[in-house]
Design an enzyme around this catalytic site. Structure first.
Site, short mmCIF file in Angstrom:
data_model
loop_
_atom_site.label_atom_id
_atom_site.label_comp_id
_atom_site.label_asym_id
_atom_site.label_seq_id
_atom_site.Cartn_x
_atom_site.Cartn_y
_atom_site.Cartn_z
N THR A 195 -20.07 -6.77 84.27
CA THR A 195 -20.98 -7.88 83.98
C THR A 195 -20.26 -9.14 83.51
O THR A 195 -20.87 -10.01 82.87
CB THR A 195 -22.03 -7.46 82.93
N PHE A 225 -20.48 -18.05 87.82
CA PHE A 225 -19.50 -18.07 86.72
C PHE A 225 -18.53 -16.89 86.79
O PHE A 225 -17.30 -17.09 86.74
CB PHE A 225 -20.25 -18.07 85.38
N ASN A 226 -19.03 -15.66 86.87
CA ASN A 226 -18.14 -14.49 86.79
C ASN A 226 -17.08 -14.49 87.88
O ASN A 226 -15.94 -14.09 87.67
CB ASN A 226 -18.94 -13.18 86.87
N ASN A 252 -17.51 -15.31 78.87
CA ASN A 252 -18.43 -16.17 78.11
C ASN A 252 -17.76 -16.80 76.90
O ASN A 252 -18.12 -17.89 76.45
CB ASN A 252 -19.63 -15.34 77.64
N HIS A 267 -29.37 -11.87 83.94
CA HIS A 267 -28.39 -11.57 84.97
C HIS A 267 -27.85 -10.13 84.87
O HIS A 267 -28.02 -9.32 85.76
CB HIS A 267 -27.20 -12.52 84.86
N ASP A 268 -27.17 -9.84 83.76
CA ASP A 268 -26.38 -8.61 83.67
C ASP A 268 -27.20 -7.32 83.70
O ASP A 268 -26.78 -6.35 84.35
CB ASP A 268 -25.50 -8.64 82.41
N ASP A 275 -18.41 -9.17 79.01
CA ASP A 275 -17.95 -10.34 78.22
C ASP A 275 -19.09 -10.84 77.31
O ASP A 275 -19.53 -11.98 77.40
CB ASP A 275 -17.46 -11.47 79.14
N ASP A 290 -25.05 -9.59 78.61
CA ASP A 290 -24.21 -8.39 78.58
C ASP A 290 -24.75 -7.42 77.51
O ASP A 290 -24.81 -6.21 77.72
CB ASP A 290 -22.77 -8.73 78.21
O1 RIB Z 1 -23.47 -16.31 85.82
C1 RIB Z 1 -23.98 -15.37 84.90
C2 RIB Z 1 -22.93 -14.47 84.37
O2 RIB Z 1 -21.98 -15.24 83.64
C3 RIB Z 1 -23.45 -13.43 83.37
O3 RIB Z 1 -22.66 -12.27 83.44
C4 RIB Z 1 -23.27 -14.10 82.05
O4 RIB Z 1 -23.11 -13.15 80.97
C5 RIB Z 1 -21.97 -14.82 82.27
O5 RIB Z 1 -20.91 -13.88 82.08
CA CA Z 2 -21.64 -11.40 81.41
#
Ligand code: RIB
Ligand code: CA
Length: 314
Positions: free
Chosen positions: A126, A167-168, A42, A240-241, A13, A18
Site C-alpha cells: 500500500t 503517488f505510490n 507518505n 485507497h489502501d 507507508d 494504510d
Molecule cells: O495515491 C494514494 C496512495 O499514496 C495511498 O497508498 C496513500 O497512502 C499514499 O501512499
Molecule cells: Ca499508502
C-alpha cells in the site's frame, strides 16, 4: 466452512489509509498478518515506521515489523505531508509504540517470512514498491513463495500526484517496473477504483457512533484524511489502501479487468504512469500481467470497513 486464513505481508507507508488497510486485515479471520514492512512514502521512513508501531500497538497486531530503506531505489524521496500531516498520521493522539522493531530490515524480514512459510504468501502493498522490488532483485528464488501481490497504486486512466502518475508508483517507478515485469500475479487497486471507494461524512458519523475508543480514533483519522480531499472538491475521502485488502476478502464487490500494465520510467511529464493495454484493444498482441480493479460497490465496501471497526472491542 472455516477456511485456513491466507498468510500476508503488509508493506506500507502509514498514512491514514494504510492504517485503515491494517485495521481491515487485522479484523478479518480470513487473513493472518505474518509480517509488516515499512517504506518511505507518505512520510520519511522513520515516521512511517513509528506510525506502523503505534498502529500495531493500538490494534493489538502481533507481527514482526521490518524497517525499509530511507528512500526509493534511485530518485530522492517524495513525501505527502499536505495529505497526511507532518507526522504522516496527524489527527488523534495514539499510544506510544509498545511493539519492538525487528532487527531485520524490511527485505530481510520479507525473505525470512517467505522462506519459513509452508505455503505461498500474499504481499499487500500500500505504498511505494521499493521493498518488494528489492526483494525480487535480491531473492528471485523466492518468487514461487509469493502467491500474489495485491497492491494499491497506479491508475489506468490517470494519476493523482501528476496528471499521469499515481503517488505510490511515482515515488519509485523503477521498483514498480521490476514488480510488474516479475510474472508474480498482481491485483492492482488503482485510482480507477479507489476514487470510487469514497467514505462520506455520514459513514464517518456511523463509525463514530459505534462508541468504542478505536472507533473514535478511526473517525478522527478519517476526518483528518477527508480534510485535504474536501478542500479540492471530493464528496468523500478515497479509501485507497483498504481496496487492496477488500479485493482479497470480498472480490465480488469489485469489477475486475485484466490488463498488460507497463510502468513509464522515462519521460519529463509521464514518469510513473501505469500504461494499460487489453488483449484485442490495440494492434500489439498483449498478455495481461495484472488484474485491475475498475469499479466497486461503494456501500458494500463501506459496510465492510464499518463491520471491521465494530469488531474491535475497546
Ligand atoms: O495515491 C494514494 C496512495 O499514496 C495511498 O497508498 C496513500 O497512502 C499514499 O501512499
Ligand atoms: Ca499508502
Amino acid at each position: 466452512m472455516n477456511r485456513t486464513p491466507i498468510p500476508v505481508i503488509h508493506d506500507c507507508d502509514p498514512g491514514h489509509d494504510d492504517a485503515m488497510a491494517l485495521l481491515l486485515s487485522q479484523a478479518a479471520p480470513e487473513i493472518e498478518i505474518r509480517a509488516i514492512t515499512t517504506c518511505c512514502g507518505n512520510q520519511t521512513i522513520e515516521k512511517t515506521t513509528y506510525n506502523t508501531r503505534r498502529i500495531c500497538t493500538l490494534l493489538g497486531i502481533d507481527a514482526p515489523i521490518g524497517m525499509g530503506r530511507p528512500g526509493p531505489m534511485l530518485q530522492d524521496p517524495i513525501t505527502a505531508a499536505n495529505i497526511h500531516g507532518q507526522s504522516g498520521l496527524d489527527g488523534p493522539k495514539l499510544p506510544e509504540p509498545a511493539v519492538p522493531l525487528s532487527t531485520l530490515s524490511a527485505v530481510e524480514l520479507m525473505a525470512k517470512t517467505l522462506e519459513e512459510s509452508d505455503e505461498p504468501v500474499t504481499i499487500i502493498s500500500t505504498g511505494p514498491m521499493t521493498n518488494t522490488g528489492c526483494l525480487l532483485l535480491a531473492h528471485p528464488e523466492l518468487k514461487p513463495k509469493i502467491k500474489r501481490i495485491s497492491m494499491m497504486g497506479g491508475g489506468i486512466k490517470h494519476g493523482n500526484w501528476s496528471p499521469a502518475a499515481e503517488f505510490n508508483i511515482l515515488v519509485d517507478p523503477e521498483a514498480a517496473d521490476i514488480v510488474f515485469r516479475s510474472g508474480v500475479p498482481i491485483t492492482m487497486a488503482g485510482l480507477d477504483v479507489t476514487l470510487k471507494a469514497l467514505i462520506l461524512e455520514a459513514d464517518i458519523a456511523r463509525i463514530r457512533a459505534i462508541g468504542t475508543r478505536i472507533s473514535q480514533v478511526v473517525a478522527d483519522w478519517l476526518d483528518f484524511f477527508y480534510e485535504f480531499h474536501r478542500k479540492i472538491g471530493y464528496r468523500g475521502a478515497p479509501l485507497h489502501d483498504p481496496c487492496a485488502v477488500a479485493a482479497l476478502l470480498r472480490p465480488e464487490l469489485f469489477d475486475m479487468q485484466d490488463y498488460f500494465v507497463q510502468i513509464e520510467t522515462q519521460g519529463e511529464f509521464c514518469r510513473g504512469a501505469t500504461v494499460g493495454a487489453q488483449p484485442g484493444k490495440t494492434d500489439q498482441a498483449v498478455v495481461p500481467n495484472a488484474t485491475c480493479l475498475m469499479d466497486v460497490d461503494r456501500q458494500g465496501f463501506v459496510d465492510l470497513i464499518v463491520e471491521a471497526v465494530e469488531s474491535y472491542e475497546n
